[in-house]
Design an enzyme around this catalytic site. Structure first.
Site, PDB file in Angstrom:
ATOM      1  N   HIS A 233       0.787  -1.146  -0.016  1.00 35.35           N
ATOM      2  CA  HIS A 233       0.102   0.131  -0.033  1.00 35.35           C
ATOM      3  C   HIS A 233       0.988   1.252   0.141  1.00 35.35           C
ATOM      4  O   HIS A 233       1.961   1.308   0.686  1.00 35.35           O
ATOM      5  CB  HIS A 233      -0.819  -0.104   1.378  1.00 35.35           C
ATOM      6  CG  HIS A 233      -1.810   1.009   1.357  1.00 35.35           C
ATOM      7  ND1 HIS A 233      -1.372   2.399   1.723  1.00 35.35           N
ATOM      8  CD2 HIS A 233      -3.170   0.969   1.098  1.00 35.35           C
ATOM      9  CE1 HIS A 233      -2.803   3.123   1.689  1.00 35.35           C
ATOM     10  NE2 HIS A 233      -3.500   2.391   1.219  1.00 35.35           N
ATOM     11  N   CYS A 271      -3.572   2.500  -4.471  1.00 34.11           N
ATOM     12  CA  CYS A 271      -4.586   3.418  -3.764  1.00 34.11           C
ATOM     13  C   CYS A 271      -4.671   4.504  -4.339  1.00 34.11           C
ATOM     14  O   CYS A 271      -3.546   5.446  -4.101  1.00 34.11           O
ATOM     15  CB  CYS A 271      -4.147   3.572  -2.274  1.00 34.11           C
ATOM     16  SG  CYS A 271      -5.195   4.400  -1.073  1.00 34.11           S
ATOM     17  N   HIS A 298      -7.899   0.540  -4.048  1.00 34.79           N
ATOM     18  CA  HIS A 298      -8.499   1.452  -3.041  1.00 34.79           C
ATOM     19  C   HIS A 298      -8.921   2.432  -3.839  1.00 34.79           C
ATOM     20  O   HIS A 298      -8.206   3.239  -4.332  1.00 34.79           O
ATOM     21  CB  HIS A 298      -7.572   1.951  -1.987  1.00 34.79           C
ATOM     22  CG  HIS A 298      -7.166   0.772  -0.913  1.00 34.79           C
ATOM     23  ND1 HIS A 298      -6.404   1.261  -0.064  1.00 34.79           N
ATOM     24  CD2 HIS A 298      -7.667  -0.242  -0.905  1.00 34.79           C
ATOM     25  CE1 HIS A 298      -6.469   0.006   0.839  1.00 34.79           C
ATOM     26  NE2 HIS A 298      -6.984  -0.945   0.365  1.00 34.79           N
ATOM     27  N   ASP A 351     -12.876   3.219  -0.816  1.00 31.87           N
ATOM     28  CA  ASP A 351     -11.923   3.633   0.222  1.00 31.87           C
ATOM     29  C   ASP A 351     -12.435   5.158   0.902  1.00 31.87           C
ATOM     30  O   ASP A 351     -12.625   6.009   0.206  1.00 31.87           O
ATOM     31  CB  ASP A 351     -10.304   3.799  -0.332  1.00 31.87           C
ATOM     32  CG  ASP A 351      -9.503   3.882   0.868  1.00 31.87           C
ATOM     33  OD1 ASP A 351      -9.755   3.531   1.869  1.00 31.87           O
ATOM     34  OD2 ASP A 351      -8.286   4.504   0.644  1.00 31.87           O
ATOM     35  N   HIS A 352     -12.299   4.842   2.030  1.00 30.11           N
ATOM     36  CA  HIS A 352     -12.941   5.972   2.928  1.00 30.11           C
ATOM     37  C   HIS A 352     -14.456   6.369   2.364  1.00 30.11           C
ATOM     38  O   HIS A 352     -14.777   6.176   1.378  1.00 30.11           O
ATOM     39  CB  HIS A 352     -11.966   7.122   3.000  1.00 30.11           C
ATOM     40  CG  HIS A 352     -10.559   7.030   3.475  1.00 30.11           C
ATOM     41  ND1 HIS A 352      -9.730   7.781   3.776  1.00 30.11           N
ATOM     42  CD2 HIS A 352     -10.317   5.700   4.045  1.00 30.11           C
ATOM     43  CE1 HIS A 352      -8.642   7.198   4.324  1.00 30.11           C
ATOM     44  NE2 HIS A 352      -8.901   5.877   4.554  1.00 30.11           N
ATOM     45  N   TYR A 368     -14.324   5.476   7.732  1.00 28.87           N
ATOM     46  CA  TYR A 368     -14.810   4.123   7.355  1.00 28.87           C
ATOM     47  C   TYR A 368     -16.472   4.248   7.973  1.00 28.87           C
ATOM     48  O   TYR A 368     -16.972   3.293   8.520  1.00 28.87           O
ATOM     49  CB  TYR A 368     -13.959   3.193   7.993  1.00 28.87           C
ATOM     50  CG  TYR A 368     -13.094   2.931   7.116  1.00 28.87           C
ATOM     51  CD1 TYR A 368     -13.145   2.042   5.951  1.00 28.87           C
ATOM     52  CD2 TYR A 368     -12.004   3.427   7.681  1.00 28.87           C
ATOM     53  CE1 TYR A 368     -11.576   1.974   5.454  1.00 28.87           C
ATOM     54  CE2 TYR A 368     -10.685   3.403   6.837  1.00 28.87           C
ATOM     55  CZ  TYR A 368     -10.449   2.535   5.721  1.00 28.87           C
ATOM     56  OH  TYR A 368      -9.419   2.447   5.034  1.00 28.87           O
TER      57      TYR A 368
HETATM   58  C1  DNO Z   1      -6.458   3.826   4.925  1.00 28.96           C
HETATM   59  C2  DNO Z   1      -5.927   2.602   4.698  1.00 28.96           C
HETATM   60  C3  DNO Z   1      -4.540   2.165   5.263  1.00 28.96           C
HETATM   61  C4  DNO Z   1      -4.172   0.870   4.866  1.00 28.96           C
HETATM   62  C5  DNO Z   1      -2.703   0.485   5.260  1.00 28.96           C
HETATM   63  C6  DNO Z   1      -2.541  -1.031   4.602  1.00 28.96           C
HETATM   64  O1  DNO Z   1      -7.607   3.933   5.319  1.00 28.96           O
HETATM   65  O2  DNO Z   1      -5.926   2.462   3.245  1.00 28.96           O
HETATM   66  O3  DNO Z   1      -4.576   2.179   6.698  1.00 28.96           O
HETATM   67  O4  DNO Z   1      -5.040  -0.151   5.335  1.00 28.96           O
HETATM   68  O5  DNO Z   1      -1.737   1.293   5.247  1.00 28.96           O
HETATM   69  O6  DNO Z   1      -1.359  -1.487   5.352  1.00 28.96           O
END
Ligand code: DNO
Length: 395
Positions: A233, A271, A298, A351-352, A368
């Site tokens: 990530h 991501c 993500h 994501d988020h 989240y």
């Molecule tokens: C945030 C996430 C990160 C991710 C880690 C993976 O929302 O995308 O916390 O889980 O960095 O190791």
């Protein structure tokens, strides 16, 4: 693309029975309750997997199998830590869970200064203010070298912010910066963070890269044997922070990592939000360049500001062309299907998300919420359906 959803396990205020109603079929989770460095027992993995199955979904990605700080620092005899890590991998693989997301960010995971910044149309979002971060570094942690990391105007504004801040403002800032640490882990206070940073004294980019390469050399061969896919990530934000080097921030970094151990088991979590916060990163271009190594995505968006601040936009607005990015991922899936690759389906999660409507009352993990992510998922699902319509899908 496999629709998935991050669930924090029994700690999560959002229940599996609610998640399944979003239409997602994959769960992304981890055994957050197990301290870093310890083995994940097979029975615990199996029990979590059955719980997810019973709710009508599958555990498709582990996020994260965390890397102990001593491995990142390359400190002492790491034999036992690497052995434990491989043992957890073997237990996961035995339960059929083979895609592993992890990060190599020293000390902190994602970092924001505001967890509830107002959004113009209502609701709140996560925000990174360069001014507040500079205030924390310069005035709360006394890290004078941070002057080199910020624009002069930001340094002056940080001083003004600090002078007019109350104890509560400073406490809230510290708490917000700590919120990125996942699961039930201890958060640092100002002194704790200073002490933890000291352990990284003298660690530069080259030294951190050496430690990362060693990790890959210890882990990727085992991943190959077990048929697993590791996917790093990116750093969030994608820049050095608190004087700590960050080595997963742009296309050069990603290229270096994927070449360091050149194996299909050594892959990338694309991501969009993390990479998108760096003005030099064009996320769809990065996705196309490393497409064959993307194992997980993500999808979220950010809006950047000239002083280095950014905030999380809705999934389809913001600086990254999300439609183009999804098109790049669909092209890669089509290529894999054409090549009869079994693992063509790229799992993604919204994501988020903004906290919207009733979200705030739920007090969920920052970033989240239920409704905000449901909105993101629904929008992304629409983009995927639109782009897939009429596409020739091989086989
Ligand atoms: C945030 C996430 C990160 C991710 C880690 C993976 O929302 O995308 O916390 O889980 O960095 O190791």
């Amino acid at each position: 693309m496999k629709e998935s959803w991050r669930w924090y396990g029994p700690l999560d205020k959002i229940r599996l029975g609610e998640i399944v109603q979003t239409g997602a079929s994959g769960i992304v989770t981890a055994l957050h309750e197990i301290p870093y460095g310890e083995i994940w027992p097979r029975e615990t993995i199996a029990a979590r997997k059955s719980e997810i199955r019973a709710a009508g979904m599958d555990w498709v990605v582990v996020e994260s199998l965390p890397i102990h700080e001593r491995i990142k620092r390359g400190e002492g005899d790491l034999t036992a830590l690497f052995a434990n890590y491989r043992q957890s991998m073997a237990h996961l693989a035995a339960e059929g869970i083979k895609t592993i997301c992890y990060n190599f960010m020293p000390l902190l995971d994602w970092t924001r200064t505001d967890l509830a910044a107002p959004v113009a149309t209502g609701g709140t979002c996560l925000r990174f203010s360069a001014v507040k971060m500079a205030a924390l570094e310069l005035h709360m942690l006394g890290r004078d070298a941070a002057r080199d990391d910020y624009l002069p105007g930001v340094i002056a504004a940080a001083e003004r912010w600090f002078q007019s801040s109350t104890d509560d403002d400073r406490g809230l800032l510290m708490q917000s910066v700590m919120a990125g640490l996942p699961g039930a882990y201890e958060r640092y206070d100002t002194d704790g963070l200073k002490a933890a940073l000291k352990l990284y004294d003298g660690m530069d980019r080259a030294a951190l890269r050496d430690n990362f390469k060693r990790f890959l050399e210890e882990i990727i061969p085992a991943a190959e044997d077990l048929g697993m896919r590791f996917c790093v990530h990116p750093d969030d934000p994608p820049r050095d922070i608190l004087g700590l080097p960050r080595i997963v921030s742009d296309a050069d970094d990603i290229g270096w990592i994927l070449d360091a151990v050149d194996s299909p088991a050594n892959g990338l979590t694309l991501c969009a939000g993390s990479l998108g916060a760096n003005p030099h990163n064009d996320v769809p271009t990065i996705a196309r360049r490393f497409a064959s190594r993307i194992r997980f995505a993500h999808l979220r968006n950010v809006r950047k500001e000239a002083d280095g601040s950014f905030e999380e936009a809705a999934h389809l607005t913001g600086d990254t062309d999300m439609v183009d990015l999804v098109a790049a991922l669909l092209d890669e899936e089509a290529r894999r299907r054409e090549a009869s690759q079994e693992d063509w389906d790229i799992p993604f999660r919204p994501d988020h998300g903004h906290e919207l409507l009733d979200d705030a009352a739920r007090n969920t993990h920052p970033g989240y919420p239920l409704i905000g992510r449901l909105r993101g998922l629904a929008e992304l699902r629409g983009v995927i359906a639109g782009l897939s319509h009429g596409r020739k899908v091989p086989g």
